[in-house]
Design a protein around this motif. Sequence first.
Motif, PDB file in Angstrom:
ATOM      1  N   ILE A 182      40.802  40.052  34.716  1.00 27.88           N
ATOM      2  CA  ILE A 182      39.822  39.555  35.695  1.00 27.88           C
ATOM      3  C   ILE A 182      40.164  39.712  36.938  1.00 27.88           C
ATOM      4  O   ILE A 182      39.483  40.521  38.036  1.00 27.88           O
ATOM      5  CB  ILE A 182      39.351  38.250  35.523  1.00 27.88           C
ATOM      6  CG1 ILE A 182      38.503  38.006  34.306  1.00 27.88           C
ATOM      7  CG2 ILE A 182      38.260  37.640  36.548  1.00 27.88           C
ATOM      8  CD1 ILE A 182      37.575  38.551  33.741  1.00 27.88           C
ATOM      9  N   VAL A 183      41.444  39.226  37.365  1.00 26.33           N
ATOM     10  CA  VAL A 183      41.915  39.057  38.666  1.00 26.33           C
ATOM     11  C   VAL A 183      42.170  40.791  39.319  1.00 26.33           C
ATOM     12  O   VAL A 183      41.734  40.998  40.366  1.00 26.33           O
ATOM     13  CB  VAL A 183      43.197  38.600  38.762  1.00 26.33           C
ATOM     14  CG1 VAL A 183      43.941  38.705  40.276  1.00 26.33           C
ATOM     15  CG2 VAL A 183      43.001  36.900  38.563  1.00 26.33           C
ATOM     16  N   GLU A 216      40.428  43.516  38.007  1.00 27.06           N
ATOM     17  CA  GLU A 216      39.062  44.203  38.063  1.00 27.06           C
ATOM     18  C   GLU A 216      38.483  43.741  39.510  1.00 27.06           C
ATOM     19  O   GLU A 216      38.119  44.417  40.310  1.00 27.06           O
ATOM     20  CB  GLU A 216      38.181  43.579  37.044  1.00 27.06           C
ATOM     21  CG  GLU A 216      37.083  44.431  37.291  1.00 27.06           C
ATOM     22  CD  GLU A 216      35.975  43.867  36.023  1.00 27.06           C
ATOM     23  OE1 GLU A 216      36.597  43.214  34.918  1.00 27.06           O
ATOM     24  OE2 GLU A 216      34.780  44.019  35.989  1.00 27.06           O
ATOM     25  N   LEU A 217      38.756  42.273  40.256  1.00 27.15           N
ATOM     26  CA  LEU A 217      38.216  41.965  41.334  1.00 27.15           C
ATOM     27  C   LEU A 217      38.884  42.788  42.371  1.00 27.15           C
ATOM     28  O   LEU A 217      38.273  43.093  43.320  1.00 27.15           O
ATOM     29  CB  LEU A 217      38.544  40.416  41.324  1.00 27.15           C
ATOM     30  CG  LEU A 217      37.652  39.641  40.734  1.00 27.15           C
ATOM     31  CD1 LEU A 217      38.170  37.904  40.491  1.00 27.15           C
ATOM     32  CD2 LEU A 217      36.152  39.349  41.283  1.00 27.15           C
ATOM     33  N   ARG A 218      40.220  42.890  42.044  1.00 31.13           N
ATOM     34  CA  ARG A 218      41.097  43.478  43.127  1.00 31.13           C
ATOM     35  C   ARG A 218      40.712  44.877  43.265  1.00 31.13           C
ATOM     36  O   ARG A 218      40.366  45.603  44.343  1.00 31.13           O
ATOM     37  CB  ARG A 218      42.401  43.451  42.789  1.00 31.13           C
ATOM     38  CG  ARG A 218      43.498  43.790  43.937  1.00 31.13           C
ATOM     39  CD  ARG A 218      44.739  43.577  43.653  1.00 31.13           C
ATOM     40  NE  ARG A 218      45.180  42.235  43.715  1.00 31.13           N
ATOM     41  CZ  ARG A 218      45.895  41.461  42.682  1.00 31.13           C
ATOM     42  NH1 ARG A 218      46.146  42.193  41.660  1.00 31.13           N
ATOM     43  NH2 ARG A 218      45.837  40.125  42.876  1.00 31.13           N
ATOM     44  N   GLU A 219      40.368  45.641  42.030  1.00 30.19           N
ATOM     45  CA  GLU A 219      39.982  47.111  42.222  1.00 30.19           C
ATOM     46  C   GLU A 219      38.610  47.392  42.604  1.00 30.19           C
ATOM     47  O   GLU A 219      38.447  48.133  43.310  1.00 30.19           O
ATOM     48  CB  GLU A 219      39.996  47.606  40.794  1.00 30.19           C
ATOM     49  CG  GLU A 219      41.239  48.190  40.073  1.00 30.19           C
ATOM     50  CD  GLU A 219      41.379  48.075  38.392  1.00 30.19           C
ATOM     51  OE1 GLU A 219      40.144  48.039  37.858  1.00 30.19           O
ATOM     52  OE2 GLU A 219      42.541  47.949  38.017  1.00 30.19           O
ATOM     53  N   LYS A 220      37.834  46.332  42.437  1.00 27.22           N
ATOM     54  CA  LYS A 220      36.494  46.477  43.179  1.00 27.22           C
ATOM     55  C   LYS A 220      36.503  45.981  44.596  1.00 27.22           C
ATOM     56  O   LYS A 220      35.277  45.736  45.101  1.00 27.22           O
ATOM     57  CB  LYS A 220      35.581  45.620  42.126  1.00 27.22           C
ATOM     58  CG  LYS A 220      35.358  46.237  41.036  1.00 27.22           C
ATOM     59  CD  LYS A 220      34.298  45.638  39.857  1.00 27.22           C
ATOM     60  CE  LYS A 220      33.988  46.398  38.985  1.00 27.22           C
ATOM     61  NZ  LYS A 220      33.585  45.822  37.768  1.00 27.22           N
ATOM     62  N   ILE A 225      37.762  30.570  45.325  1.00 28.88           N
ATOM     63  CA  ILE A 225      39.184  30.817  45.348  1.00 28.88           C
ATOM     64  C   ILE A 225      39.604  31.300  43.981  1.00 28.88           C
ATOM     65  O   ILE A 225      39.257  30.612  42.869  1.00 28.88           O
ATOM     66  CB  ILE A 225      40.003  29.667  45.839  1.00 28.88           C
ATOM     67  CG1 ILE A 225      39.543  28.928  47.103  1.00 28.88           C
ATOM     68  CG2 ILE A 225      41.545  29.814  46.066  1.00 28.88           C
ATOM     69  CD1 ILE A 225      40.145  27.685  47.737  1.00 28.88           C
ATOM     70  N   ILE A 226      40.553  32.297  43.970  1.00 30.24           N
ATOM     71  CA  ILE A 226      40.896  33.037  42.705  1.00 30.24           C
ATOM     72  C   ILE A 226      42.206  32.658  42.298  1.00 30.24           C
ATOM     73  O   ILE A 226      42.731  32.111  41.219  1.00 30.24           O
ATOM     74  CB  ILE A 226      40.559  34.597  42.736  1.00 30.24           C
ATOM     75  CG1 ILE A 226      39.065  34.840  43.110  1.00 30.24           C
ATOM     76  CG2 ILE A 226      40.955  35.081  41.057  1.00 30.24           C
ATOM     77  CD1 ILE A 226      38.019  34.359  41.874  1.00 30.24           C
ATOM     78  N   THR A 267      38.577  30.580  38.436  1.00 34.65           N
ATOM     79  CA  THR A 267      39.180  31.842  37.603  1.00 34.65           C
ATOM     80  C   THR A 267      38.891  31.659  36.223  1.00 34.65           C
ATOM     81  O   THR A 267      38.756  32.653  35.589  1.00 34.65           O
ATOM     82  CB  THR A 267      40.549  31.767  38.098  1.00 34.65           C
ATOM     83  OG1 THR A 267      40.853  31.063  39.288  1.00 34.65           O
ATOM     84  CG2 THR A 267      41.331  33.245  37.830  1.00 34.65           C
ATOM     85  N   ARG A 268      39.311  30.603  35.434  1.00 31.04           N
ATOM     86  CA  ARG A 268      39.158  30.140  33.985  1.00 31.04           C
ATOM     87  C   ARG A 268      37.644  30.424  33.777  1.00 31.04           C
ATOM     88  O   ARG A 268      37.239  31.166  32.618  1.00 31.04           O
ATOM     89  CB  ARG A 268      39.340  28.903  33.866  1.00 31.04           C
ATOM     90  CG  ARG A 268      41.118  28.814  33.730  1.00 31.04           C
ATOM     91  CD  ARG A 268      41.640  27.526  33.928  1.00 31.04           C
ATOM     92  NE  ARG A 268      43.012  27.589  34.394  1.00 31.04           N
ATOM     93  CZ  ARG A 268      44.046  28.037  33.329  1.00 31.04           C
ATOM     94  NH1 ARG A 268      43.811  28.287  32.315  1.00 31.04           N
ATOM     95  NH2 ARG A 268      45.107  28.307  33.969  1.00 31.04           N
TER      96      ARG A 268
END
Length: 560
Positions: free
Chosen positions: A265-266, A268-272, A295-296, A307-308
Amino acid sequence: MDYKKHIASKLKVEGFTAEEIESFIALPPNSDLGDYALPCFRFAKTMRKSPVAIAEELKASFPVDEYIEDVNVAAGYLNFRVNRKGFVAGVLREVAEKREKYGASSEGEGKTVCIDYSSINIAKPFHIGHLSTTVLGAALYRLYNFLGYKAVGINHLGDYGTQFGKLIVAYRAWGDRAAVEAGGVRELMRLYVKYHDEAELHPEMDDEARAQFKKIEEGDGEATELFNFFKEITMKDVGRIYDKLNVTFDSYAGESFYNDKMDPIVNELREKGLLTTSEGAEIVDLSDYDMPPCIILRSDGASLYATRDLAAATYRKNTYNFHKNLYVVAYQQNLHFRQIFKVLELMGKDWAKDCVHVAYGMVSMEDGAMSTRKGKVVFLEDVITRCVEKSLEIITEKNPDLPDKEKIAEQVGTGAVIFGALSSNKIKDMVFSYDKVLNFDGETGPYVQYTCARCKSVLNKGGDIGEYAVPELSQQEYDLVAHIGKFPELLSSALEKLEPSFVTRYAVDLAQLYNKFYFDCKILGEEDNVKNFRLALTDATLVTLSNSLALLGISVPERM
Ligand code: ARG
């Protein structure tokens, strides 16, 4: 019998389909006018006539039949009166055939709904604040299943966080296995409180606690074993309450379950390009949506509750391919869920729109007790126990010779708690009062259960229900059947609005209508045809009340 459909199919109006006409048909404000009403101004433009003239014209083209026995014009409305005997016979037949399936449907066929409810925290008390999420969620769970959906009940356990490191330190210093086994969560809480008192004097304890938590995360044998022991103790404690409340789950995948599911997930968030760094933390900026950032990752790299939840929602979609994904969580977490749903949307998950926060209001006790911060915790189990004790007192006073009193008090006491918690609109804050939920004459669980017991006693005395033809109907009888007939529709709208309180309201109304009928109309002393009819009416009432209570998780006592 679908009367609206039937009426619409017999009316021909140029430029309107039967479906459109059906959608115009409403319930008249006053049942003296009829059972259904068609507002004819809807056709005034196309027919170029006054609504009254249109109503007259349609009336002339509508011959009465076995279902509709009268058609009349009032102002611009065409009013229809259903053949009451036919209607009553139809409803009673349907209830007698379907019994515990009466009200069920297949409207949700093929659709899966995830429901996150109760979601307790390990080693923390199951207090009165968890009552609503538990009984609301469980009621929705049963409702969905009853209407043909496949519901997945999820207890998203709060089983992750540094507090478990603290608990390990405390347990090693002052705890012992036997005491925890005997005292359950209360003993764990005692240790936790003691830790905080001591840590104020010895702040270095926190380092040790952090170290221990890290060991849990890494799956270190001893720390993990202890943590699992705490978890087991907690589940045993809450399991008792779930059993009492007839609450079940399909999954206990809690926060720690997502330990290894957050990295993707983290990434994916970064890539996007959704992650930004702020004071060392990784966040999703939501200022465009008037929300504080989500906050992630904290500056030390640790994940957060949010995040969870992002990982959990994604996991639920992948695992269950849900049609809807519900979170029955207090309104204090409104912002949290708005943030989560928005982040999912920004990630391009088109299913973000299917996630729903089912928010509900706070429960406090009459005497003002509740606040965990002040250390005044009201255990839900104590509230249930007290309600059961009080029920026993009331029952003993009212009916000292009743057999099986303890079991009945158990059913009445827990039923009162559940019914009370589901009695008002879910978003309303609620003050829990023993006297109120246990008022046998009020709009309560015991009142509905008492009415069921009354029906059972009538049916026991009445013996087999023989053949009957629907006799001339009193208003009380008709009103009672009309209400019973609305049950399937009521359940659909309760689910559409996610309001189990519609069901409690409905059950109270039905019980009141039955009691009015019971006091006004003789049953057992009547000639056979009338007696059989009234027994059938009693049976249909009992079936419908029992089904309502079953959906809420409340059982029906044999006697009361
Ligand atoms: N354990 C949380 C609490 O007590 C509730 C969790 C609700 N569910 C979720 N997926 N966030 O506040």
